[in-house]
Design an enzyme around this catalytic site. Structure first.
Site, short mmCIF file in Angstrom:
data_model
loop_
_atom_site.label_atom_id
_atom_site.label_comp_id
_atom_site.label_asym_id
_atom_site.label_seq_id
_atom_site.Cartn_x
_atom_site.Cartn_y
_atom_site.Cartn_z
N SER A 1 -32.49 -13.19 -36.30
CA SER A 1 -32.04 -11.89 -36.37
C SER A 1 -32.44 -11.18 -37.70
O SER A 1 -32.51 -11.56 -38.58
CB SER A 1 -30.50 -11.94 -36.12
OG SER A 1 -29.96 -10.70 -36.35
N TYR B 1 -22.75 -14.68 -39.82
CA TYR B 1 -23.87 -14.48 -38.82
C TYR B 1 -25.35 -14.42 -39.99
O TYR B 1 -26.46 -15.06 -39.26
CB TYR B 1 -23.85 -13.42 -38.15
CG TYR B 1 -24.99 -13.18 -36.69
CD1 TYR B 1 -24.59 -13.98 -35.77
CD2 TYR B 1 -25.78 -12.19 -36.94
CE1 TYR B 1 -25.71 -13.73 -34.45
CE2 TYR B 1 -26.52 -11.80 -36.04
CZ TYR B 1 -26.69 -12.53 -34.81
OH TYR B 1 -27.53 -12.41 -33.77
P1 NDP Z 1 -25.39 -12.86 -24.96
O1 NDP Z 1 -24.10 -12.78 -25.75
O2 NDP Z 1 -25.97 -11.82 -24.18
O3 NDP Z 1 -25.79 -14.30 -24.52
C1 NDP Z 1 -25.42 -15.49 -25.32
C2 NDP Z 1 -26.09 -16.70 -24.49
O4 NDP Z 1 -25.90 -17.84 -25.47
C3 NDP Z 1 -25.23 -16.75 -23.44
O5 NDP Z 1 -26.23 -17.44 -22.30
C4 NDP Z 1 -24.25 -17.85 -23.72
O6 NDP Z 1 -23.77 -18.87 -22.68
C5 NDP Z 1 -24.98 -18.76 -24.61
N1 NDP Z 1 -24.16 -19.52 -25.65
C6 NDP Z 1 -23.00 -18.86 -26.39
N2 NDP Z 1 -22.53 -19.90 -27.05
C7 NDP Z 1 -22.90 -21.10 -26.54
C8 NDP Z 1 -22.76 -22.71 -26.76
N3 NDP Z 1 -21.98 -22.96 -27.65
N4 NDP Z 1 -23.58 -23.53 -26.15
C9 NDP Z 1 -24.27 -22.97 -25.28
N5 NDP Z 1 -24.52 -21.65 -25.05
C10 NDP Z 1 -23.99 -20.71 -25.81
O7 NDP Z 1 -26.45 -12.97 -26.54
P2 NDP Z 1 -28.07 -12.35 -26.58
O8 NDP Z 1 -28.93 -12.68 -25.41
O9 NDP Z 1 -27.95 -10.86 -27.12
O10 NDP Z 1 -28.53 -13.17 -27.89
C11 NDP Z 1 -29.31 -14.10 -27.67
C12 NDP Z 1 -29.71 -14.46 -29.17
O11 NDP Z 1 -30.50 -13.73 -29.66
C13 NDP Z 1 -28.51 -15.04 -30.10
O12 NDP Z 1 -28.94 -16.07 -30.92
C14 NDP Z 1 -28.56 -13.76 -30.75
O13 NDP Z 1 -27.94 -14.20 -32.04
C15 NDP Z 1 -29.97 -13.37 -31.03
N6 NDP Z 1 -29.95 -11.87 -31.33
C16 NDP Z 1 -29.57 -10.80 -30.48
C17 NDP Z 1 -29.68 -9.52 -30.74
C18 NDP Z 1 -29.18 -8.62 -29.94
O14 NDP Z 1 -29.18 -7.42 -30.41
N7 NDP Z 1 -28.68 -8.89 -28.54
C19 NDP Z 1 -30.28 -9.34 -31.97
C20 NDP Z 1 -30.74 -10.31 -32.87
C21 NDP Z 1 -30.37 -11.52 -32.37
P3 NDP Z 1 -22.45 -18.37 -21.56
O15 NDP Z 1 -23.25 -17.30 -20.68
O16 NDP Z 1 -21.94 -19.74 -20.86
O17 NDP Z 1 -21.45 -17.92 -22.26
#
Ligand code: NDP
Length: 242
Positions: free
Chosen positions: A140, A153
Site C-alpha cells: 500500500s 497498517y
Molecule cells: P477488501 O476488504 O475488499 O477484501 C479483503 C479480502 O481479504 C477479502 O477477500 C477477505 O476475505 C480477505 N481477508 C481478510 N482477512 C482475511 C484473513 N484473515 N484470511 C483470509 N482472507 C482474508 O479489500 P481490498 O480488495 O480493497 O484489498 C486487497 C488488498 O489490497 C489488501 O491487502 C489491502 O490492504 C490492499 N490495498 C487496498 C487498497 C484500497 O484502496 N482498496 C489500497 C492499498 C492497498 P472475506 O471475503 O472472506 O472477508
C-alpha cells in the site's frame, strides 16, 4: 497448467486478480476467510472466462490454518505445485496511535504481515526446487509514505515491502521473483467508508482506481515477460506522491 493462489480472492482487488489471471490460463486457487458466497461468485467469474479454479478457505493470520489448508492441497495434488503466490488478503483497523488498542495493532500485523511469512515460507520450497516461481505482495501507499491513523497498517505494509526486498535477494538465482504492488486509493469494500469526493481532490488523476487496474500489474508480474524484475515495488496510485 500453472497454479496460482490468491489470498483474499473473494472480493475487491483479489477478485479482479483471480479473474485477470484466469484469462492467462492459470488454475486459480481462491482463498477467503469468512465470505463463502463472495468466494463462490469469484469462482463463477473465473469459469465464465473459460478458466478453472477452486476455493480454499483459511485464515491467513493463523499459522496452523495456513499449514493445514496448504498441506491438504499438496497431499491431494501430488506432482503439482503452486507456481504463483499473490499475498493479497488484508484488513485495516484505523485509529490514532495514541488511542490504538493492542488488539487493533496485533490483528492488523497478524493479517497483513505475519501471513506473508506463514504462506510464503510454506510454498517457497516447491518454487525453489522447480526453479520457477512468482511471489507478488499487495502492499500500500500507506506502507511507503505512512498515513495518519494507520500506524498499524503502515507498519505492516512497510514490513512486507522490506521483506519483499530481502527475500528477492535470497532467492533470485533460483528464478523465483518477489515483487510488491502498492495501490493508492482503490474502490472496494475496504475503502467504501472513505470520503471519496474529498480524497480524490489530492489524487493527480482525480479519481479512485479500479481493482482491475491493480490486477493488470499483477498479471504482468506473474508472466514470463517480467522475468528480470525482482525486489521491486510498483505503485498503482493515479500519480499520488510517494
Ligand atoms: P477488501 O476488504 O475488499 O477484501 C479483503 C479480502 O481479504 C477479502 O477477500 C477477505 O476475505 C480477505 N481477508 C481478510 N482477512 C482475511 C484473513 N484473515 N484470511 C483470509 N482472507 C482474508 O479489500 P481490498 O480488495 O480493497 O484489498 C486487497 C488488498 O489490497 C489488501 O491487502 C489491502 O490492504 C490492499 N490495498 C487496498 C487498497 C484500497 O484502496 N482498496 C489500497 C492499498 C492497498 P472475506 O471475503 O472472506 O472477508
Amino acid at each position: 497448467m500453472r497454479y496460482v493462489l490468491v489470498t483474499g480472492g473473494s472480493r475487491g482487488i483479489g477478485r479482479a486478480i483471480c479473474v485477470s489471471l484466469s484469462k492467462e490460463g492459470f488454475h486459480i486457487i481462491i482463498n477467503y476467510n469468512s465470505n463463502s458466497t463472495e468466494a463462490e461468485a469469484t469462482l463463477a467469474m473465473v469459469r465464465e472466462n473459460g478458466g478453472s479454479g477452486e476455493i480454499m478457505q483459511f485464515d491467513v493470520s493463523s499459522q496452523d490454518a495456513v499449514e493445514k489448508a496448504l498441506g491438504d492441497w499438496q497431499a491431494g495434488n501430488e506432482g503439482k505445485y503452486i507456481h504463483v503466490l499473490v499475498n493479497n488478503a488484508g484488513i485495516r483497523k484505523d485509529a490514532l496511535l495514541m488511542w490504538m488498542k493492542n488488539q487493533e495493532w496485533s490483528d492488523v500485523l497478524n493479517t497483513n504481515l505475519n501471513s506473508f511469512l506463514y504462506i510464503t515460507r510454506f510454498l517457497l520450497k516447491d518454487m525453489l526446487v522447480n526453479k520457477w516461481g512468482r511471489i507478488i505482495n499487495i502492499v500500500s501507499l500507506s506502507g511507503i509514505k505512512g498515513l495518519p491513523g494507520q500506524a498499524n497498517y503502515s507498519a505492516a505494509k512497510g514490513g512486507v515491502i522490506a521483506a519483499t526486498k530481502a527475500l528477492a535477494q535470497e532467492i533470485a538465482k533460483k528464478n523465483v521473483t518477489v515483487n510488491a504492488v502498492a495501490p493508492g486509493f482503490i474502490r472496494s469494500d475496504m475503502t467504501k467508508d472513505l470520503d471519496e469526493a474529498q480524497l480524490k481532490a489530492m489524487i493527480p488523476m482525480g479519481r479512485f482506481g479500479k481493482p482491475e487496474e491493480v490486477a493488470s500489474v499483477v498479471r504482468f508480474l506473474a508472466s514470463e515477460e517480467a522475468s528480470y524484475i525482482t525486489g521491486s515495488v510498483i505503485n498503482v496510485n493515479g500519480g499520488l506522491y510517494t
